[in-house]
Motif scaffolding. Structure first.
Motif, PDB file in Angstrom:
ATOM      1  N   ASN A 810      -8.034  -0.200   7.463  1.00  0.00           N
ATOM      2  CA  ASN A 810      -7.133   0.006   7.169  1.00  0.00           C
ATOM      3  C   ASN A 810      -7.095   1.197   6.194  1.00  0.00           C
ATOM      4  OD1 ASN A 810      -4.623  -1.270   8.844  1.00  0.00           O
ATOM      5  ND2 ASN A 810      -5.010  -2.808   7.462  1.00  0.00           N
ATOM      6  N   ALA A 811      -7.840   0.241   5.384  1.00  0.00           N
ATOM      7  CA  ALA A 811      -8.811   0.906   3.767  1.00  0.00           C
ATOM      8  C   ALA A 811      -8.849   2.744   4.208  1.00  0.00           C
ATOM      9  CB  ALA A 811      -9.524   0.088   3.904  1.00  0.00           C
ATOM     10  N   ALA A 814      -6.481   5.033   5.335  1.00  0.00           N
ATOM     11  CA  ALA A 814      -6.039   4.900   3.503  1.00  0.00           C
ATOM     12  C   ALA A 814      -6.735   6.630   3.298  1.00  0.00           C
ATOM     13  CB  ALA A 814      -5.521   4.278   2.969  1.00  0.00           C
ATOM     14  N   ASP A 846     -10.403  -0.265  -1.859  1.00  0.00           N
ATOM     15  CA  ASP A 846     -10.183   0.845  -1.203  1.00  0.00           C
ATOM     16  C   ASP A 846     -10.046   1.121  -2.779  1.00  0.00           C
ATOM     17  OD1 ASP A 846      -7.550   1.427  -1.012  1.00  0.00           O
ATOM     18  OD2 ASP A 846      -8.195   0.616   0.442  1.00  0.00           O
ATOM     19  N   GLY A 850      -3.856   2.451  -3.045  1.00  0.00           N
ATOM     20  CA  GLY A 850      -2.628   1.444  -2.842  1.00  0.00           C
ATOM     21  C   GLY A 850      -1.603   1.896  -1.835  1.00  0.00           C
ATOM     22  N   ILE A 851      -0.493   0.792  -1.863  1.00  0.00           N
ATOM     23  CA  ILE A 851       0.373   0.662  -1.017  1.00  0.00           C
ATOM     24  C   ILE A 851       1.695   0.415  -2.145  1.00  0.00           C
ATOM     25  CG2 ILE A 851       1.919  -0.920   0.123  1.00  0.00           C
ATOM     26  CD1 ILE A 851      -0.930  -2.300   0.487  1.00  0.00           C
ATOM     27  N   PHE A 864       4.890  -3.787  11.005  1.00  0.00           N
ATOM     28  CA  PHE A 864       5.724  -3.359   9.668  1.00  0.00           C
ATOM     29  C   PHE A 864       4.306  -2.993   9.767  1.00  0.00           C
ATOM     30  CE2 PHE A 864       4.890  -1.742   5.825  1.00  0.00           C
ATOM     31  CZ  PHE A 864       5.635  -1.040   5.369  1.00  0.00           C
ATOM     32  N   THR A 865       4.334  -0.795  10.063  1.00  0.00           N
ATOM     33  CA  THR A 865       3.570   0.086   9.426  1.00  0.00           C
ATOM     34  C   THR A 865       3.835   1.022   9.465  1.00  0.00           C
ATOM     35  OG1 THR A 865       1.819   1.427  11.030  1.00  0.00           O
ATOM     36  CG2 THR A 865       3.747   0.850  12.059  1.00  0.00           C
ATOM     37  N   THR A 866       3.376   1.956   8.540  1.00  0.00           N
ATOM     38  CA  THR A 866       3.674   3.198   8.380  1.00  0.00           C
ATOM     39  C   THR A 866       2.836   4.230   8.855  1.00  0.00           C
ATOM     40  OG1 THR A 866       1.484   2.625   5.654  1.00  0.00           O
ATOM     41  CG2 THR A 866       4.058   2.463   5.996  1.00  0.00           C
ATOM     42  N   GLY A 872      -0.083   3.671  14.585  1.00  0.00           N
ATOM     43  CA  GLY A 872       0.348   2.214  14.354  1.00  0.00           C
ATOM     44  C   GLY A 872       0.424   0.561  14.782  1.00  0.00           C
ATOM     45  N   THR A 873      -0.045  -0.474  15.035  1.00  0.00           N
ATOM     46  CA  THR A 873       1.108  -1.410  16.069  1.00  0.00           C
ATOM     47  C   THR A 873       1.436  -1.765  14.524  1.00  0.00           C
ATOM     48  OG1 THR A 873      -1.003  -2.548  15.448  1.00  0.00           O
ATOM     49  CG2 THR A 873      -0.993  -1.371  17.260  1.00  0.00           C
ATOM     50  N   GLY A 874       1.568  -2.306  13.652  1.00  0.00           N
ATOM     51  CA  GLY A 874       1.915  -3.247  13.020  1.00  0.00           C
ATOM     52  C   GLY A 874       1.554  -4.634  12.674  1.00  0.00           C
ATOM     53  N   LEU A 875       0.459  -4.483  13.847  1.00  0.00           N
ATOM     54  CA  LEU A 875       0.068  -5.961  14.128  1.00  0.00           C
ATOM     55  C   LEU A 875      -0.715  -6.608  13.163  1.00  0.00           C
ATOM     56  CD1 LEU A 875       0.462  -6.181  17.521  1.00  0.00           C
ATOM     57  CD2 LEU A 875       1.858  -7.906  16.039  1.00  0.00           C
ATOM     58  N   GLY A 876      -2.138  -5.670  12.735  1.00  0.00           N
ATOM     59  CA  GLY A 876      -3.334  -5.977  12.265  1.00  0.00           C
ATOM     60  C   GLY A 876      -3.010  -6.974  10.911  1.00  0.00           C
ATOM     61  N   ALA A 900      -5.300  -0.170  -3.290  1.00  0.00           N
ATOM     62  CA  ALA A 900      -5.517  -1.422  -2.852  1.00  0.00           C
ATOM     63  C   ALA A 900      -6.565  -1.892  -2.982  1.00  0.00           C
ATOM     64  CB  ALA A 900      -5.375  -1.556  -0.956  1.00  0.00           C
ATOM     65  N   PHE A 902      -7.374  -6.578  -1.574  1.00  0.00           N
ATOM     66  CA  PHE A 902      -7.343  -7.770  -0.722  1.00  0.00           C
ATOM     67  C   PHE A 902      -7.950  -8.470  -0.875  1.00  0.00           C
ATOM     68  CE2 PHE A 902      -5.134  -4.324   1.495  1.00  0.00           C
ATOM     69  CZ  PHE A 902      -4.118  -4.877   2.645  1.00  0.00           C
TER      70      PHE A 902
HETATM   71  P1  ADP Z   1      -0.801  -0.430  11.254  1.00  0.00           P
HETATM   72  O1  ADP Z   1      -2.566  -0.221  11.082  1.00  0.00           O
HETATM   73  O2  ADP Z   1      -0.834  -0.563  12.758  1.00  0.00           O
HETATM   74  O3  ADP Z   1       0.166   0.037  10.206  1.00  0.00           O
HETATM   75  P2  ADP Z   1      -0.874  -3.246   9.956  1.00  0.00           P
HETATM   76  O4  ADP Z   1      -0.304  -4.111   9.873  1.00  0.00           O
HETATM   77  O5  ADP Z   1      -2.571  -2.830   9.454  1.00  0.00           O
HETATM   78  O6  ADP Z   1      -0.366  -2.184  11.021  1.00  0.00           O
HETATM   79  O7  ADP Z   1      -0.695  -2.214   8.386  1.00  0.00           O
HETATM   80  C1  ADP Z   1       0.297  -2.479   7.865  1.00  0.00           C
HETATM   81  C2  ADP Z   1       0.651  -1.103   6.762  1.00  0.00           C
HETATM   82  O8  ADP Z   1       0.055  -1.302   5.641  1.00  0.00           O
HETATM   83  C3  ADP Z   1       0.736   0.360   7.153  1.00  0.00           C
HETATM   84  O9  ADP Z   1       0.596   0.528   7.700  1.00  0.00           O
HETATM   85  C4  ADP Z   1      -0.226   0.967   6.107  1.00  0.00           C
HETATM   86  O10 ADP Z   1       0.804   1.777   5.217  1.00  0.00           O
HETATM   87  C5  ADP Z   1      -0.087  -0.223   4.912  1.00  0.00           C
HETATM   88  N1  ADP Z   1      -1.427  -0.542   4.389  1.00  0.00           N
HETATM   89  C6  ADP Z   1      -2.329  -1.343   4.807  1.00  0.00           C
HETATM   90  N2  ADP Z   1      -3.616  -0.946   4.386  1.00  0.00           N
HETATM   91  C7  ADP Z   1      -3.265  -0.183   3.983  1.00  0.00           C
HETATM   92  C8  ADP Z   1      -4.490   0.613   2.448  1.00  0.00           C
HETATM   93  N3  ADP Z   1      -5.619  -0.288   2.510  1.00  0.00           N
HETATM   94  N4  ADP Z   1      -4.344   1.499   1.660  1.00  0.00           N
HETATM   95  C9  ADP Z   1      -2.402   1.600   1.764  1.00  0.00           C
HETATM   96  N5  ADP Z   1      -1.838   1.198   2.937  1.00  0.00           N
HETATM   97  C10 ADP Z   1      -2.069   0.222   3.324  1.00  0.00           C
END
Ligand code: ADP
Length: 921
Positions: A810-811, A814, A846, A850-851, A864-866, A872-876, A900, A902
């Motif tokens: 994810n990082a 981004a 990273d 950020g978010i 949930f995914t952006t 994106g699957t929104g499952l990670g 962000a 974590f």
């Molecule tokens: P996916 O990666 O498939 O979108 P995730 O559940 O892993 O699904 O992530 C959900 C959302 O969280 C991402 O779509 C993203 O918008 C946001 N996100 C996750 N990690 C970061 C990050 N390090 N920096 C910015 N946004 C993040």
């Protein structure tokens, strides 16, 4: 001349004759006896009226001699020949045909050539003399007896009386003697004391009852009576002869002296009736006097004992001198002096409250002879509690002889008891009146029980009264459905004597009351029922509550039985005591088979230890604990149950039992696992590009090395060292590729079922081995913090790697998307680990910017995914969140200065929770 001779003269009507006159007197043939003797004293001829009585001792063949007619002792008086006896008075005893000897007195006179012995009978004279002598003796004896009996001590009286009876027995040769006295109780005669000579049979016994037979002789016989003359006496004398002599006093015959003898006639001829009466009086008069004295003495003693025992005593008042005399004991108990004392002293002891009344009543007794009866309090001294006395008095006699006497009886005990009883009664009344129960009495009348009493608590409870129950109307107040039960209650009460039952009663408002009826039957001496005493207790609330509990229990039971959840109870050693149907179904048995089964038998050692460990944490304050437990069930590989336990504790806080509810979570678990797996696969797929690079990298290095070696070979310029170096490099690259591939394989596998302890640094290392090359290839700087520690967390190392991979991927995404808009951007990812006493924290951050804050709370939601569709699957993050939570930890995020940040927070597994197998060397 002796006195006997004078009597003889008197008898013969002579004027003091001289002996010569006597011997000269002529022979009188018509009087007495004349014996004609020859010179040798042989009897030639007999004349005179007494001659027929003579008994001759010898044969008649020869001429009889005077001696033949005489008793031997008389032969001495006629020694020699008749001529020698002249001028002498001869007292001679002759054998007589009548039996007793003939006492004759006479003299000899010459007659012709022989002699005549003229004799006269003097038997009467002799016997009179004897009698006079005996009488004298008798009087002396009577005086002796009287004195002995009068003067002896009371205690010796029986012995002295015995001695006197013995003396009489010996004196008159009467073998059996007894004194009979009147027994006042039976009004008959009774042997008071008796004596029997040692060789005589015992005629009478002491205290032997003689009946009233002697009474009939009272009037008729003021003297000696013989059984032969009075047939009634024969019952007194039985087989013996004898006679009875009465003793009379002013009231009539008061005693009898009984004389009993057998074959031989007693020597009693010398005494006449008067003598016997005198003897009887000598014995009886002092005896009766002494006995009366004794009785009087006893009575006095008894009276004294009675007075002292009862705390009572007599009093006598002398109104003329205003004095009173109290019984000694009474005076002492009242603290007064003995003897006469002023009435005022006596009054001073009477309680002031009672004094005037006593004075007035005494006055009435004195003036009008009105009997006195009064209860007064007397105070012996100032300190003591007043004592209650009953005072009674009467006036005796009339005129100058009048006396005022009475007695006082201590009735303090009775008065106190009366007062206590009254108090107890009052308390009981009060108790009955204020009892929360209704107390009732029902009278037994011809097989039925009719109410005769209800305590006051009836009215407030039911509103009706005793009057409403007249003529068997009580049953109208019983609930119609319970009337049969009420009649049965009465029957049982009469049959068994007691009953305890409950039924409904209606009050005046028509409200229903449940009454507990406890009754007992009282019987009279014959066992016949008299009345029933019982109580009604209003148990409406309790009865209704019990019914509610019963229905709620029923509901609860149904709930438990029909619940889809598994419900059970088990002991701290995990033995089941109850389990419902669903639990039985999971364990593949019937519900009845569950009790006794040990829950632990379905768990692995580790699971069981963890389970028991968790139960040990239960306390009365925190009795509930939930967990997901893993079991190996028959026929199934694994089952996951969400399990909630509630401990039941005793008063000392010891765990008695656990009640548990469980739900099967296996399916959820499985889907979760599948989800994790798919997520993992998705990660892998996503990483495929990186992986290709990862594997390409060593392949490129190897190809370059091989190309270089081949070039050298074709030039012929090959040194061993060069070759070795190249081959080593190739080998290192092969190993590197193999490691990547190996890890991929490991990562791709499904997770273990059970959690194991591991060092989270291992997960970081595994993650970096997969991703570091790829990230560097993309121009992302990795900032890995220095960490080297040996703490352990519990869970699955591959799943933690998966979380780390997700966060880093994810990082990376981004960062890369940020660099697309800014070519000069220098992306980096920081990974570091730290721990304190309880938790390990892994940080992944990273500088991707950020978010967006409003999305912060949504990013852990599944799907949930952006990112663009297909990317994106929104499952990670949602899967990662679940994994960390499953390990007992927490995944959180916040925005740092650059991007962000974590944080994975995991609890450190305590040393003793780490099994030896899992413990790192
Ligand atoms: P996916 O990666 O498939 O979108 P995730 O559940 O892993 O699904 O992530 C959900 C959302 O969280 C991402 O779509 C993203 O918008 C946001 N996100 C996750 N990690 C970061 C990050 N390090 N920096 C910015 N946004 C993040």
């Amino acid at each position: 001349m002796s006195s006997g001779d004078k009597l003889f003269d008197r008898l013969l009507n002579r004027q003091t004759p001289t002996l010569s006159a006597v011997v000269d007197s002529p022979v009188v043939p018509g009087v007495g006896l004349q014996l004609h003797l020859d010179g040798e004293a042989q009897v030639t001829h007999l004349t005179g009226p007494l001659r027929h009585l003579l008994a001759q001792q010898l044969s008649t063949t020869r001429t009889p001699h005077l001696l033949d007619y005489l008793l031997p002792h008389s032969a001495l008086a006629v020694e020699g020949l008749p001529a020698d006896w002249q001028g002498q008075l001869l007292d001679l005893d002759f054998f007589s045909l009548a039996g007793p000897p003939l006492h004759l007195r006479g003299w000899v006179q010459p007659l012709g050539d022989g002699w005549v012995l003229q004799l006269l009978d003097i038997g009467d004279l002799l016997s009179e003399r004897r009698q006079a002598h005996s009488r004298e003796q008798c009087q002396w004896l009577a005086a002796q007896i009287r004195d002995h009996l009068r003067l002896c001590g009371l205690a010796r009286l029986p012995q002295v009386l015995g001695e006197q009876l013995q003396c009489l027995s010996q004196r008159f040769q009467v073998p059996c003697l007894a004194v009979a006295l009147l027994d006042e109780e039976t009004e008959g005669w009774q042997i008071h004391q008796h004596y029997s000579a040692p060789d005589a049979p015992q005629l009478w016994d002491t205290a032997q009852r003689l009946g009233t037979g002697l009474d009939s002789l009272n009037g008729a016989a003021p003297q000696r009576v013989l059984p032969a003359e009075h047939p009634r006496l024969s019952s007194v004398f039985g087989p013996a002869e004898g006679f009875a002599v009465p003793y009379r006093d002013a009231h009539g015959v008061a005693a009898w002296l009984l004389f009993g003898c057998f074959s031989t006639q007693p020597h009693t001829a010398d005494l006449n009736d008067h003598d016997w009466l005198q003897l009887a009086a000598a014995v009886a008069a002092p005896l009766l006097e002494r006995l009366r004295e004794h009785r009087h003495h006893l009575q006095l003693e008894r009276l004294e004992i009675l007075q002292s025992l009862l705390g009572t005593g007599w009093w006598e008042m002398f109104s003329d001198s205003a004095q009173v005399l109290l019984a000694d004991a009474l005076a002492v108990s009242l603290g007064l002096s003995a003897g006469r004392l002023p009435i005022q002293d006596w009054f001073a002891r009477v309680h002031p409250a009672d004094r005037e009344e006593l004075r007035s009543r005494l006055q009435a007794l004195q003036d009008e002879g009105q009997p006195l009866e009064l209860c007064v309090r007397l105070q012996p001294d100032d300190q003591a509690q007043p004592q209650w006395f009953r005072l009674q008095g009467q006036s005796l006699g009339i005129g100058a002889e009048r006396r005022l006497v009475g007695f006082m009886l201590d009735i303090s005990d009775i008065k106190n008891q009366q007062q206590q009883a009254a108090a107890a009664h009052a308390r009981l009344d009060n108790l009955i009146a204020s009892a929360p129960a209704v107390i009732y009495v029902q009278r037994y009348v011809e097989g039925a029980l009719q109410p005769t009493f209800f305590s006051a608590s009836l009215q407030p409870l039911l509103g009706w009264s005793l009057a409403d129950c007249a003529d068997g109307a009580l049953v109208n107040h019983v609930h119609p459905e319970d009337r049969a039960a009420y009649f049965e209650r009465t029957r049982q009460l009469l049959r068994e004597g007691s009953v305890s039952t409950r039924y409904r009663m209606l009050d005046t408002q028509g409200n229903v009351h449940w009454l507990l009826d406890e009754a007992k039957l009282l019987r009279d001496d014959l066992g016949l029922p008299v009345e029933a005493v019982g109580l009604w207790l209003d148990v409406t609330d309790a009865t209704l509550a019990a019914e509610r509990i019963k229905t709620s229990e029923e509901r609860y039971r149904i709930l438990v039985e029909d619940s889809p959840a598994m419900i059970c109870r088990y002991r701290p050693d995990l033995t089941l005591t109850f389990g419902n149907r669903p639990l039985a179904m999971y364990l593949e048995c019937a519900p009845e088979q569950l009790p006794g089964v040990n829950l632990g038998s379905w768990m692995s050692n580790e699971q069981r230890e963890a389970f028991v460990e968790r139960l040990a944490q239960l306390t009365p304050d925190a009795p509930v604990s939930s967990a997901e437990i893993n079991l190996r069930l028959p026929g199934r590989e694994h089952a996951w149950w969400i399990w909630s336990d509630r401990g039941v504790f005793d008063e000392h806080g010891r765990l008695l039992e656990v009640q548990a509810v469980g739900r099967d979570n296996t399916e959820v678990r499985r889907s979760q696992q599948q989800l994790t797996q798919s997520a993992k696969m998705a990660t892998l797929g996503e990483m495929a590009t990186g992986l290709a690079h990862e594997i390409n990298q060593p392949l490129n290095v190897m190809r370059m090395a091989i190309v270089n070696v081949l070039k050298r070979l074709s030039n012929g310029d090959v040194q061993i060292d060069y070759l070795t170096d190249k081959l080593n490099r190739i080998d290192a690259q092969v190993q590197r590729a193999a490691r990547v591939v190996d890890h991929m394989r490991v990562f791709g596998r499904r997770s273990e079922i059970e959690q194991h302890p591991f060092n989270p640094l291992d997960a970081i290392e595994g993650t970096l081995s997969l991703l570091s090359e790829g990230l560097r290839g993309k121009g992302v700087e990795l900032r890995i913090g220095e960490a080297n520690f040996q703490v352990q967390v519990r869970g699955y190392v591959d799943q933690l790697e998966q979380v780390l991979i997700n966060l880093m991927v994810n990082a990376r995404d981004a960062l890369l998307s940020k660099r697309e808009s800014n070519r000069d951007f220098q992306p980096w990812i920081g990974v570091r680990a730290e721990h304190d006493e309880h938790v390990v924290r892994l940080w992944v951050e990273d500088n991707g910017g950020g978010i967006e804050p409003r999305l912060l709370e949504r990013i852990f939601e599944p799907f949930f995914t952006t990112k663009p569709v297909g990317v994106g699957t929104g499952l990670g993050l949602s899967v990662s969140y679940g994994i960390v939570e499953n390990m007992g930890g927490r995944l959180s995020v916040r925005n740092g200065d650059d991007g962000a940040r974590f944080c994975i927070e995991l609890p450190i597994a305590l040393d003793d929770q780490i099994t030896s197998v899992a413990r790192p060397d």
